[in-house]
Write a protein that holds these residues in place. Structure first.
Motif, short mmCIF file in Angstrom:
data_model
loop_
_atom_site.label_atom_id
_atom_site.label_comp_id
_atom_site.label_asym_id
_atom_site.label_seq_id
_atom_site.Cartn_x
_atom_site.Cartn_y
_atom_site.Cartn_z
N LEU A 70 -21.47 14.61 -3.84
CA LEU A 70 -22.66 14.76 -2.99
C LEU A 70 -22.35 14.44 -1.53
N SER A 71 -22.93 15.23 -0.68
CA SER A 71 -22.84 14.94 0.75
C SER A 71 -23.76 13.79 1.11
N ALA A 72 -23.54 13.21 2.26
CA ALA A 72 -24.41 12.14 2.73
C ALA A 72 -25.84 12.64 2.89
N ASP A 73 -25.98 13.87 3.35
CA ASP A 73 -27.32 14.43 3.52
C ASP A 73 -28.06 14.51 2.19
N GLU A 74 -27.35 14.92 1.12
CA GLU A 74 -28.01 15.05 -0.17
C GLU A 74 -28.34 13.69 -0.76
N ASN B 286 -37.69 4.43 -10.84
CA ASN B 286 -36.42 4.47 -10.11
C ASN B 286 -35.85 5.88 -10.14
N ARG B 287 -34.74 6.01 -9.42
CA ARG B 287 -34.02 7.28 -9.43
C ARG B 287 -32.53 7.00 -9.59
N ASN B 288 -31.91 7.72 -10.51
CA ASN B 288 -30.46 7.68 -10.64
C ASN B 288 -29.86 8.68 -9.66
N ILE B 289 -28.89 8.21 -8.89
CA ILE B 289 -28.13 9.12 -8.03
C ILE B 289 -26.66 8.93 -8.37
N ASN B 290 -26.12 9.88 -9.09
CA ASN B 290 -24.71 9.86 -9.46
C ASN B 290 -23.96 10.73 -8.45
N TYR B 291 -23.34 10.10 -7.46
CA TYR B 291 -22.90 10.79 -6.26
C TYR B 291 -21.68 11.67 -6.46
N THR B 292 -20.90 11.44 -7.52
CA THR B 292 -19.80 12.36 -7.83
C THR B 292 -19.48 12.26 -9.32
N ASN B 293 -19.05 13.38 -9.86
CA ASN B 293 -18.56 13.35 -11.24
C ASN B 293 -17.06 13.56 -11.29
N VAL B 294 -16.42 13.48 -10.13
CA VAL B 294 -14.96 13.54 -10.08
C VAL B 294 -14.41 12.14 -10.35
N CYS B 295 -13.45 12.06 -11.24
CA CYS B 295 -12.93 10.74 -11.62
C CYS B 295 -11.48 10.86 -12.05
N TYR B 296 -10.66 9.93 -11.59
CA TYR B 296 -9.26 9.99 -11.98
C TYR B 296 -8.95 9.08 -13.17
N PHE B 297 -9.96 8.35 -13.65
CA PHE B 297 -9.77 7.59 -14.88
C PHE B 297 -9.95 8.52 -16.08
N LYS B 298 -9.40 8.15 -17.19
CA LYS B 298 -9.39 9.01 -18.38
C LYS B 298 -10.09 8.34 -19.55
N CYS B 299 -11.31 7.87 -19.32
CA CYS B 299 -12.09 7.25 -20.39
C CYS B 299 -12.35 8.29 -21.48
N GLN B 300 -12.00 7.94 -22.71
CA GLN B 300 -12.04 8.91 -23.79
C GLN B 300 -13.44 9.26 -24.26
N PHE B 301 -14.42 8.45 -23.87
CA PHE B 301 -15.79 8.70 -24.32
C PHE B 301 -16.59 9.54 -23.34
N CYS B 302 -16.10 9.75 -22.13
CA CYS B 302 -16.93 10.23 -21.03
C CYS B 302 -16.93 11.75 -20.94
N ALA B 303 -18.13 12.34 -21.03
CA ALA B 303 -18.30 13.78 -20.84
C ALA B 303 -18.87 14.08 -19.46
N PHE B 304 -19.09 13.06 -18.66
CA PHE B 304 -19.68 13.23 -17.33
C PHE B 304 -18.62 13.51 -16.28
N SER B 305 -17.55 12.73 -16.31
CA SER B 305 -16.56 12.82 -15.24
C SER B 305 -15.72 14.08 -15.38
#
Length: 816
Positions: free
Chosen positions: A505-509, A471-490
């Motif tokens: 990510l753009s639709a093309d990407e 499979n392939r993971n596609i994480n389309y954005t790392n912008v997030c307005y939630f404030k999860c205290q564990f997350c270093a991705f967003s």
């Protein structure tokens, strides 16, 4: 002597309630030690199971000067009999560092009581060092130990005022004072405490009360055989119980037997015999019940340790591989290996603890000075016991040899309680929360038995086949307005310093990555991202349209329950209607992420603005109802405890019983390295290796007959870790991923992609049969399987920088 009916009635009360003071005093007439010990051991097992603990410590006799003149003591010296009044701080640090290298985690500071009030030498030494009192110097030295080592101080400073306790609390994880006896008679002329003002019972009990008011985890106990009667021992234990009932701060009660020492006034005094010691231990357990830690020093009773365990103790106290017992120098500490063997002879398993006990660790914010909490959390597991190896989630450290050896142990013998739980799990019975907590607490042979029972169920349900998906993971954005205290991705406005810049990510990407994945043999794309403030429910529908256009035959495994909730809310649609719309647009299944731990007490700390437990379960139930299967996950090892893990597993089990919609369960050990909550000192360092293996094993047992597929994450566990998991109930190794960014952002180092060949080599190395599957555990497409084995190197992925406004995720046909 009491009649047997009276003894039976007392023991029945102790076993099923609590003895009153008067009932406890009646025990002084009971001479049937064996009967008392049997009841005491039953209580102990109820509270502590098969474990007996000890603290690996270094002994620091900061000063042997003392104003008291206890008639049995050889620790206290006069100035003429010592080289220096106080141990220099540099010598303390050197000794602690040596002990640290040998695995010591506690520095036990012991000292005489207020020597400056009696000896000019003490006053002059303190003045020369710039301190007004012994306890002021003690605070300085303990602070240096904390600052310069990883060892936690435990302070036995004698009687203290409120101000002195406040001075020492920020530099110690625990403190203690032996009551010894509540009998005023022992302070009379001719008795052992005559001439010792600090040994008056009221002075010592007042210190205990002050410690309780200050919320200090505290140790106390009694010294037996110094002239007290059995009735007086019971009164002493009741005095300690009264203080503990008021403040709840007594971690342990020590029953210490007097040892006659040459050069003291009591050199010829008779020592208590073994029966007397066992009687007192048993009575202490009956008075304090199942939960109190009852301790007896092992060096004072060599050769009879199994009998002492059988009388009801659960702890050996501090054992030093470095320093002697300066209070009892004639009695050397047993080697830990020997102590483990002696403990095993009594059917128990020896394990380490810290100077602060697990139940107090779990409420560290209440019991410790704020500055100590981060230091403590980084050293403990989910039970509150110390981490004893260097393994960390997502890092390259070798798997701990001790756990691997236990996994390989043939026919481990589980304790009766654990064996009963395993038998019920194998029979597909629902386990209780306490059952599951007990399984997570398993150590030694219990640990091995839990893992092997899970592996037997794996073989019964799944055979020797181990599956994986390309499979392939596609994480389309790392912008997030939630404030999860564990997350270093967003990424929010203030988080660009954490692992890269914001992207969207753009639709093309997105389309390019999906096409490339298909060409490289993938049968699944897993789509998740941050909750971008500009995304709406239509965004997710557009992503599906783009994927369908780019790779029509690809299975789309996408959108966590949080994303689904957010999408439905932005469109003003009921959850069911929106899920049906997603399904019609091409969604095939949902990942069971955003669960973290399904206990709202944990979520209030970890992800307070996220969907709650009920909402997560509702999203899954509705998804199952509209024909969308899902996975289930748990992200564990941060601010949670075993009871929270149990609640999570039971919630998943209950929903699976209702809907049958979960295809697999995926434990996700917390990666701490770059996590905000860990960097702020508010979380543990992730689960231990033992806990990580047990999460997979216990899940297999809890879900027996309901969820057949238990998956291990190679990104989190590493190669050695997933191989160990295959011996602990796991039958699936997840996906090859191609692009893994969320775990990498948290600090993991196990790589972003693996290949089918690597997967199959790992599986074959364990003597299992590899099987490439599709997302829903069917057979993988043969053409895709061939492509996966000859896949070219991935093209460089482009993370399109985030723009102020949402870009369309719908790819136009012309751009394709």
């Amino acid at each position: 002597m009491m009649n047997s009916m009276s003894i039976d009635a007392l023991l029945e009360t102790a076993l099923h309630g609590s003895l009153s003071d008067e009932q406890a005093r009646q025990l002084s007439h009971c001479e049937d030690t064996a009967t008392l010990a049997t009841a005491a051991a039953t209580l102990r097992d109820r509270g502590f199971g098969s474990g007996v603990s000890y603290s690996r410590k270094v002994f620091i006799p900061l000063t042997q000067l003392c104003r008291d003149v206890c008639h049995y003591c050889t620790f206290a010296k006069t100035p003429k009999r010592i080289e220096q009044a106080y141990m220099p701080v540099e010598h303390v640090i050197e000794r602690v560092r040596q002990a640290e290298k040998l695995g010591c985690k506690e520095a036990l500071f012991t000292l005489g009581e207020r020597p400056e009030l009696r000896y000019k030498a003490a006053r002059e030494a303190l003045a020369e060092m710039g301190f007004a009192s012994t306890l002021e110097y003690l605070a300085h030295v303990a602070g240096r130990v904390l600052a310069e080592t990883s060892v936690l101080p435990h302070i036995n400073a004698g009687c203290m005022s409120e101000d002195e306790i406040a001075l020492l609390r920020p530099v110690s994880a625990s403190m203690g004072i032996m009551l010894e006896s509540a009998s005023e008679r022992l302070c009379e002329k001719g008795m052992p405490h005559y001439g010792s003002p600090d040994k008056t019972p009221e002075a010592r009990l007042q210190t205990l009360r002050r410690a309780g008011q200050a919320r200090v985890p505290f140790t106390s106990g009694i010294l037996i055989g110094i002239g007290e009667t059995r009735a007086e021992r019971i009164d002493s234990l009741l005095a300690l119980r009264d203080v503990h009932r008021e403040f709840g701060h007594l971690q342990e009660v020590i029953v210490q037997n007097f040892r006659a020492k040459e050069g003291t006034k009591m050199a010829s005094a008779p020592e208590p015999d073994l029966d007397d010691l066992l009687w007192t231990i048993a009575v202490a357990r009956l008075i304090f019940g199942a939960e109190m830690s009852i301790q007896a020093p092992p060096n004072l009773s060599p050769g009879v340790l199994p009998q002492i365990v059988a009388a009801g103790i659960n702890d050996w106290g501090g054992v030093s591989p470095v320093t002697p017992d300066f209070v009892n120098p004639e009695a050397p500490w047993p080697h830990v290996e020997r102590l483990a063997k002696e403990t095993a002879l009594s059917g128990k398993y020896l394990h380490e603890r810290l100077t602060i006990y697990p139940s107090y660790v779990r409420r560290a914010q209440h019991w410790l000075a704020p500055s100590l909490v981060p230091r403590l959390l980084s050293r403990v597991d989910g039970q509150g016991l110390p981490r004893v190896d260097e393994w960390l989630t997502g890092q390259a450290a070798d798997a701990p040899a001790a756990e691997l050896a236990l996994l390989a142990k043939r026919r481990p013998v589980a304790s009766a309680a654990v064996a009963d739980i395993l038998q019920r799990a194998e029979a597909e019975q629902r386990l209780t929360q306490q059952d599951i907590v007990s399984l997570f607490e398993a150590r030694g042979e219990d640990f091995a038995a839990v893992c092997q029972a899970a592996d037997c169920l794996r073989e019964r349900r799944c055979g020797d086949t181990v599956s994986y998906v390309v499979n392939r993971n596609i994480n389309y954005t790392n912008v997030c307005y939630f404030k999860c205290q564990f997350c270093a991705f967003s990424k929010g406005k203030l988080s660009e310093n954490l692992r890269g810049r914001p992207y969207d990510l753009s639709a093309d990407e997105i389309a390019r990555r999906a096409k490339e994945a298909w060409q490289r043999g993938a049968t699944e794309v897993c789509m998740q991202g941050g909750i971008h403030p500009e995304y709406t429910g239509q965004t997710y529908l557009d992503i599906l349209a783009t994927l369908r256009e780019a790779a029509p035959a690809m299975h789309i495994h996408a959108f966590s329950p949080l994303e689904v909730w957010q999408g439905a809310q932005t469109l003003g649609m009921p959850l069911e209607d929106y899920l049906r719309k997603l399904k019609a647009a091409g969604l095939h299944s949902l990942p069971g992420t955003a669960a973290e731990v399904l206990d709202d007490r944990v979520r209030a700390v970890l992800c307070p603005d996220k969907i709650n437990t009920e909402q997560w379960l509702q999203a899954m139930e509705v998804a199952h109802g509209v024909g969308l299967p899902t996975t289930a996950t748990i992200m564990f090892g941060h601010v949670d405890g075993y009871e929270h893990w149990a609640n999570h597993l039971l919630a998943i089990r209950a929903l699976q019983l209702k809907t049958g919609g979960f295809t697999e369960f995926v434990p996700l050990p917390f990666v701490a390295a770059e996590s905000p909550i860990y960097l702020k000192g508010r979380a543990r360092r992730g689960p231990t290796f033992r806990e990580s293996l047990l999460m997979h094993a216990v899940a297999r047992l809890v879900f027996n007959g309901l969820i057949d597929n238990i998956q291990a994450s190679w990104v989190k566990m590493g190669a050695e870790g997933v191989m160990a998991c295959l011996n602990a109930g796991v039958n699936d190794l997840g996906g090859t991923l191609m692009n893994e960014t969320i775990t990498r952002a948290a600090g993991a180092s196990h790589g972003e992609e693996t290949s089918p060949q690597e997967m199959e080599q790992r599986i074959a190395a364990m003597g299992r049969v590899a099987r490439q599957r599709n997302t829903l555990y069917g057979e993988a497409d043969t053409t895709q399987m061939e492509r996966a084995r000859h896949a070219e190197r991935l093209a460089v992925a482009v993370n399109t920088p985030a723009s102020k406004y949402e870009r369309s995720k719908r790819q136009l046909i012309a751009s394709g």
